[in-house]
Write a protein that holds these residues in place. Structure first.
Motif, short mmCIF file in Angstrom:
data_model
loop_
_atom_site.label_atom_id
_atom_site.label_comp_id
_atom_site.label_asym_id
_atom_site.label_seq_id
_atom_site.Cartn_x
_atom_site.Cartn_y
_atom_site.Cartn_z
N LEU A 181 45.22 23.83 39.37
CA LEU A 181 44.34 24.14 40.50
C LEU A 181 44.12 25.63 40.61
O LEU A 181 42.98 26.10 40.79
N LYS A 182 45.17 26.42 40.50
CA LYS A 182 45.03 27.88 40.58
C LYS A 182 44.17 28.40 39.44
O LYS A 182 43.32 29.28 39.65
N GLU A 183 44.36 27.86 38.26
CA GLU A 183 43.57 28.30 37.11
C GLU A 183 42.09 27.98 37.32
O GLU A 183 41.21 28.79 37.01
N ALA A 184 41.81 26.79 37.85
CA ALA A 184 40.42 26.39 38.10
C ALA A 184 39.77 27.28 39.14
O ALA A 184 38.62 27.72 38.98
N LEU A 185 40.48 27.57 40.24
CA LEU A 185 39.92 28.43 41.28
C LEU A 185 39.72 29.86 40.77
O LEU A 185 38.71 30.49 41.08
N ALA A 186 40.67 30.36 39.97
CA ALA A 186 40.51 31.71 39.40
C ALA A 186 39.29 31.77 38.50
O ALA A 186 38.54 32.77 38.50
N SER A 187 39.06 30.69 37.76
CA SER A 187 37.88 30.63 36.90
C SER A 187 36.60 30.67 37.72
O SER A 187 35.63 31.37 37.37
N ARG A 188 36.56 29.95 38.83
CA ARG A 188 35.36 29.93 39.68
C ARG A 188 35.17 31.26 40.40
O ARG A 188 34.03 31.70 40.61
N ILE A 189 36.26 31.92 40.78
CA ILE A 189 36.15 33.24 41.39
C ILE A 189 35.50 34.21 40.40
O ILE A 189 34.60 34.99 40.76
N SER A 190 35.91 34.16 39.15
CA SER A 190 35.31 35.02 38.13
C SER A 190 33.83 34.68 37.95
O SER A 190 32.98 35.58 37.81
N TYR A 191 33.51 33.38 37.96
CA TYR A 191 32.11 32.96 37.83
C TYR A 191 31.27 33.46 39.00
O TYR A 191 30.16 33.99 38.81
N PHE A 192 31.79 33.31 40.22
CA PHE A 192 31.07 33.81 41.39
C PHE A 192 30.91 35.33 41.31
O PHE A 192 29.84 35.86 41.63
N HIS A 193 31.95 36.03 40.89
CA HIS A 193 31.88 37.49 40.79
C HIS A 193 30.80 37.91 39.80
O HIS A 193 30.03 38.85 40.07
#
Length: 467
Positions: A218-230
């Motif tokens: 879950l943390k890895e998935a959210l970190a990936s989406r944060i990078s995508y949003f950034h």
């Protein structure tokens, strides 16, 4: 129809100091709407509303609550009545909203978007409906034009981590003169007890390309989406929570809690708070690493009428102010990040006026002298987004902190006709300060006080956000 001067140039401005502050220092400033819920799809497609009801009443739970209170049946609010019938029902309600902010907002919006100065009531309703509807159907009243005519410079919408941001990409590619970005709202990942949590994890796993079997996943998935949003221009996060929890745990604790929920088992309050605390701390560190601003909207008691909320869904007018304890756990959460040097710029929005001074004093605990106004007591919102609520927030902030560092107003709205609320806020601000200039509580120095007004209305936000 007889004309009214109800909304005149000096509406809400009660002396010459207030008038000069508003007209010379507040009104000319562009709008940075750094938190709203406008549809990026409608902006990108420059949607034209088919009539005034679609643009102004559909989805507006402020109006819906007033109509219900006034004795209007649900058929004419969210039911099967025609759009014209729904508008006529709203027009019938408007005279009953005297002293409610809806009365001010209604007539400000009619005046600013359609140059209609008539009071809305049953007698004037049909002519107002037909005039506004006719204009909304023209190209000059598409969603992009509605935004531009209010001198908006930038908009930040609010999206879930699973969003593709396709319309933000389209707007970045083509543009229309107003910059549109987004904020990252991971509530559905945090609220582990929601009935659809397993389904949400599947969606998040699909968009991130990570099968979410463990808390680490879950943390890895959210970190990936944060990078995508950034990568797509996002510089803010937002969280809509009752309160910020704080319950210490180990990694093993949180993994066990997550696995238990994945199996469909219920969690205790302590287990929920351990999970939510761990995930919020993780997210806070991610935001800090990206240089984002984190926002917390706290204190709403949501979906209290379970029968109607089940029938109509969330955000349909069944919410109220909550009386949650805020200070202790919020302070521990912020302190945990601060001790690790991972505390990013933060905005705290409070829905319970009893907690205004709590929030206004809390922000002073974590300013570190490195960033001007790093911690913000956010603008009065939702039920407090009215004259008295705005004044109370401004007074608490002035008494406990520095009003001069405040980043000002936002709409937090789903309506494309809500931008006069920035004008409303600015008029209230200028009247408050102008009254104190008149009685000698502030110096009779228009450049000094006016400069602060311009900062609050635009300059502070423009410097605060790293867009």
């Amino acid at each position: 129809m007889s004309r009214t001067t109800f909304i005149d140039d000096n509406f809400l401005l009660h002396n010459r100091w207030a008038e000069e502050l508003y007209h010379s220092y507040a009104a000319p400033m562009p709008i940075i709407d750094y938190h709203c819920h406008l549809s990026p799809k409608k902006i990108a497609q420059n949607h034209n509303f088919r009539n005034l009801t679609e643009a102004w009443i559909s989805g507006d739970h402020y109006k819906w609550r007033a109509m219900r209170t006034s004795g209007i049946s649900e058929e004419c609010i969210t039911g099967g009545a025609t759009d014209k019938e729904k508008f006529l029902a709203w027009a019938k309600t408007v005279p009953s909203t005297l002293r409610n902010p809806l009365y001010h907002w209604t007539h400000l919006e009619l005046k600013r978007y359609f140059d209609i100065g008539d009071l809305l009531n049953e007698k004037t309703a049909l002519e107002i409906y037909e005039k506004a509807t006719s204009e909304l159907r023209t190209h000059s009243y598409g969603c992009q034009q509605l935004i531009k005519r209010m001198n908006v410079e930038r908009i930040c919408t609010t999206e879930d981590p699973t969003d593709s941001l396709e319309y933000h990409k389209e707007l970045k590619l083509h543009g229309f003169g107003v910059k549109v970005s987004t904020s990252f709202r991971p509530d559905r990942a945090i609220l582990i007890s929601k009935s659809d949590y397993g389904h949400y994890l599947d969606l998040l796993g699909q968009v991130s390309g990570i099968e979410i079997l463990t808390y680490r996943d879950l943390k890895e998935a959210l970190a990936s989406r944060i990078s995508y949003f950034h990568e797509n221009g996002c510089r803010l996060s937002d969280h809509g929570l009752n309160y910020v929890p704080y319950m210490e745990s180990t990694n093993a604790d949180v993994e066990a809690i997550f696995k238990k929920r994945k199996k469909g088992q219920s969690l205790t309050k302590k287990q929920k708070e351990k999970f939510q605390t761990a995930l919020l701390v993780f997210l806070g560190k991610q935001y800090h690493a990206k240089g984002w601003v984190q926002q917390f909207h706290l204190g709403a008691l949501r979906n209290t009428n379970t029968r109607m909320a089940k029938y109509l869904g969330p955000d349909t007018g069944w919410d109220s102010i909550g009386d949650f304890q805020q200070a202790s756990t919020l302070a521990k959460y912020l302190d945990t990040l601060d001790k690790q040097g991972k505390l990013t710029k933060t905005i705290l929005y409070n829905l319970n006026p009893a907690d205004n001074e709590v929030m206004a004093s809390m922000i002073g605990n974590f300013n570190d002298g490195k960033i001007k106004g790093k911690f913000q007591f956010g603008s009065a919102w939702w039920f407090l987004d009215q004259k008295e609520g705005i004044i109370k927030q401004l007074n608490a902030l002035s008494s406990m902190g520095l009003l001069s560092c405040f980043i000002g107003m936002l709409t937090d709205s789903r309506s494309f006709l809500s931008y006069p609320r920035h004008e409303y806020f600015r008029r209230v601000l200028c009247n408050l300060l102008g009254g104190e200039m008149k009685c000698g509580e502030l110096p009779n120095d228009m450049e000094l006080v006016g400069g602060m007004v311009s900062d609050i209305c635009y300059n502070n936000a423009n410097r605060y956000f790293d867009f």
